[in-house]
Design a protein around this motif. Structure first.
Motif, short mmCIF file in Angstrom:
data_model
loop_
_atom_site.label_atom_id
_atom_site.label_comp_id
_atom_site.label_asym_id
_atom_site.label_seq_id
_atom_site.Cartn_x
_atom_site.Cartn_y
_atom_site.Cartn_z
N LEU A 169 0.85 -1.20 0.00
CA LEU A 169 0.00 0.00 0.00
C LEU A 169 0.89 1.25 0.00
CD1 LEU A 169 -3.22 0.64 1.94
CD2 LEU A 169 -1.38 2.25 2.18
N LEU A 170 0.58 2.16 -0.89
CA LEU A 170 1.36 3.40 -0.98
C LEU A 170 0.47 4.58 -0.61
CD1 LEU A 170 3.16 2.74 -4.39
CD2 LEU A 170 4.09 2.41 -2.08
N GLU A 171 0.91 5.38 0.34
CA GLU A 171 0.12 6.55 0.78
C GLU A 171 0.98 7.80 0.64
OE1 GLU A 171 -2.87 7.76 1.71
OE2 GLU A 171 -1.79 9.62 2.12
N ASN A 211 4.24 8.71 2.96
CA ASN A 211 5.01 9.73 2.21
C ASN A 211 5.50 9.20 0.87
OD1 ASN A 211 4.79 11.63 4.39
ND2 ASN A 211 6.26 10.33 5.50
N ALA A 212 4.71 8.35 0.26
CA ALA A 212 5.05 7.79 -1.06
C ALA A 212 4.01 8.31 -2.07
CB ALA A 212 5.04 6.27 -1.00
N VAL A 213 4.40 9.32 -2.81
CA VAL A 213 3.45 9.94 -3.76
C VAL A 213 3.51 9.20 -5.09
CG1 VAL A 213 2.79 12.09 -4.93
CG2 VAL A 213 3.98 12.18 -2.72
N ALA A 236 -9.16 10.61 -9.75
CA ALA A 236 -9.15 10.92 -11.20
C ALA A 236 -7.88 11.67 -11.60
CB ALA A 236 -10.39 11.72 -11.56
N GLN A 237 -6.86 11.69 -10.72
CA GLN A 237 -5.66 12.52 -11.00
C GLN A 237 -4.72 11.89 -12.02
OE1 GLN A 237 -2.53 12.40 -7.77
NE2 GLN A 237 -4.01 11.01 -6.84
N PHE A 238 -4.81 10.59 -12.22
CA PHE A 238 -3.83 9.91 -13.09
C PHE A 238 -4.30 9.97 -14.55
CE2 PHE A 238 -3.88 7.94 -8.87
CZ PHE A 238 -2.59 8.25 -8.47
#
Ligand SMILES: Cc1cc2nc3c(=O)[nH]c(=O)nc-3n(C[C@H](O)[C@H](O)[C@H](O)COP(=O)(O)OP(=O)(O)OC[C@H]3O[C@@H](n4cnc5c(N)ncnc54)[C@H](O)[C@@H]3O)c2cc1C
Length: 361
Positions: free
Chosen positions: A29-31, A169-171, A206-208
Motif C-alpha cells: 500500500l502506498l500513501e 510519504n510515497a506519492v 481521477a488525477q492519473f
C-alpha cells in the motif's frame, strides 16, 4: 515484486489491502501522506448513510453488509492491536418531514427497526437534550457509530501486527501502462512493479492520466466542529436537514457537516462554523454553553449518485475502488470484500454491475 499495489491509504485502501493480504495476496500500500490523514480521518463515522431511503439499493446493500462485518472486524482489530475503535450503539434520530410510506417500505425491505415518533415526551425519552425543533421524526435504534480516527489507528496497527507492507510519504505520480496492461507505478522516488494496481485515492482518484477520463470522482468538502462536553451528556446521534450531532464516548460532540463543491480546498471558514453551530444548537440547545474545541475540513470522494466504483478498468490489471462520497466508512468494509473478490477473480458476494466503470454515466 508485490502482486498488487494499492494507491491510497484511507479507509478504502487500508480495508482493501488488508482483505487481499488476508486472502494470501502479496500487497503493497502506498500513501502520499500519513495513513488515513484525509477524508477517512475527517469524517463522522456514522455506520449508516444519512437518509438511506434516498439511496439506490446497491448502496444500501453495501451498508447492510458492512453493518454485519464491523462488530467482528472491530473485535479482531482489538485482539490484534489493543486499539478500541469505539463502535457504539448510539442510535440515530432523524428529524423528518418526508413521506413516511417510503421510509417504512425501506425499513421493511432491509429489516431495519424504524419507528415514526411525533410525541415530544417520547422523543425526550430517547434523547433528553433535544430542543423544540425536534418535533417529529424517525427513530433508528440500531444505527451505530465508529470513531473513525480510531478505526484508522487500529487498521494501521493491524498492518504492523500482520506485517502488511505499506509506505507513507510515497506519492504515486504515474500508473505505468504497457500494451494496455499495467506494469507498476512511478513514485517520486522510484518505479515499483506489480501486475495489479488498485486506485483507492479518494477524492484524488481521477488525477492519473489513466483515470482522468474514466473516473468521475470530484472533491466535496465537508467541514465539522467539535464541542468539549462531559461523557453521557448527549447520548444519541441526531440528524436534521443534513446537519447532525455525534456524541463520542469521552464527551466530545461532533457537529457536521457542510457540502461544498469548490475543488481541492481544505480551508475552514467562520461562515461554516456559524452555520454548524447554529444548526447544532437548534438540535441540542445545551451545546450553546460548550466550548468549540476544534474545526476541520475533509474532502469526500464525490460521485453523482453516491455509488462507488468497485471495478476493473479497461486497462488490464487496473482497478478502481473510489467514490464512496459521504459513506466511505459505512460502505468500506463490504466494498473491500467485493473489491477483493473481483481482484482475486472469485465469485463476487454480490452483483458487481452497479459499481462498474460505466454504470454511473
Ligand atoms: C465531514 C465529513 C463527514 C463524513 N461522515 C461520514 C460518516 O459519518 N460515515 C461515513 O461512512 N462516511 C463519512 N464521510 C465520508 C468518508 O469519510 C469517505 O467516504 C471516506 O473516508 C473515503 O475514504 P477513501 O479512502 O476513499 O478516501 P481518503 O480517506 O481521502 O483516502 C484517500 C487517500 O489517498 C491518498 N492519495 C491521494 N493521491 C495519492 C497519490 N498520488 N499517491 C499516494 N496516495 C495518494 C490520500 O493522501 C488519502 O490518504 C465523511 C466525510 C467528511 C469529509
Amino acid at each position: 515484486m508485490p502482486d498488487c499495489i494499492v494507491v491510497g491509504g484511507g479507509a478504502i485502501g487500508l480495508l482493501t489491502a488488508r482483505q487481499l493480504f488476508l486472502q494470501g495476496m502479496d500487497v503493497l500500500l502506498l500513501e502520499r501522506g500519513l495513513l488515513g490523514g484525509e477524508s477517512s480521518w475527517a469524517g463522522g463515522g456514522i455506520i449508516s448513510p444519512l437518509y438511506p431511503w434516498r439511496y439506490d439499493d446497491c448502496v444500501n446493500l453495501l451498508a447492510e453488509r458492512s453493518k454485519k462485518i464491523y462488530p467482528e472486524l472491530v473485535k479482531t482489530l482489538f485482539e490484534e492491536t489493543g486499539s478500541d475503535c469505539e463502535l457504539i450503539d448510539s442510535g440515530l434520530f432523524v428529524v423528518n418531514h418526508e413521506n413516511q410510506q417510503d421510509i417504512l417500505s425501506w425499513s421493511k425491505k432491509w429489516s431495519i427497526e424504524a419507528s415514526y415518533i411525533d410525541d415530544s415526551n417520547a422523543i425526550h425519552q430517547i434523547e433528553k437534550t433535544v430542543g423544540d425543533a425536534v418535533g417529529r421524526g424517525i427513530w433508528l435504534p440500531d444505527i451505530k457509530q465508529i470513531r473513525n480516527p480510531k478505526l484508522i489507528k487500529a487498521l494501521k496497527a493491524s498492518f504492523d501486527y500482520l506485517s502488511i507492507p505499506y509506505q507513507e510519504n510515497a506519492v504515486v505520480e504515474e500508473v505505468i501502462v504497457e500494451n494496455n496492461k499495467v506494469s507498476g507505478v512511478r513514485t517520486q522516488q522510484k518505479v515499483l512493479n506489480a501486475d495489479k494496481i488498485i486506485i483507492a485515492s479518494g477524492a484524488w482518484s481521477a488525477q492519473f492520466s489513466v483515470t482522468q477520463a474514466a473516473v468521475d470522482v470530484l472533491p466535496v468538502k465537508g467541514q465539522m466542529i467539535m464541542y468539549k462536553g462531559e461523557p453521557n451528556l448527549v447520548k444519541r446521534m441526531v440528524l436534521s436537514e443534513g446537519h447532525y450531532i455525534i456524541p463520542r464516548n469521552d464527551g466530545r460532540i461532533l457537529a457536521g457537516s457542510t457540502l461544498e463543491k469548490i475543488g481541492f480546498d481544505k480551508s475552514v471558514s467562520t461562515s461554516a462554523l456559524d452555520e454548524l453551530h447554529q444548526a447544532a444548537v437548534e438540535l441540542v440547545p445545551l451545546l450553546e454553553g460548550l466550548p468549540i474545541e476544534r474545526q476541520w475540513a475533509g474532502l469526500r470522494p464525490g460521485t453523482k449518485k453516491g455509488i462507488p466504483y468497485i471495478c476493473p478498468h479497461d486497462i488490464e490489471g487496473l482497478y478502481i475502488h473510489a467514490g464512496h462520497f459521504r459513506n466511505g466508512i459505512v460502505l468500506g468494509a463490504a466494498s473491500a470484500e467485493l473489491m477483493a473478490d473481483i481482484v482475486l477473480d472469485r465469485k463476487p458476494w454480490c452483483d458487481p454491475v452497479p459499481y462498474a466503470l460505466r454504470a454511473q454515466h
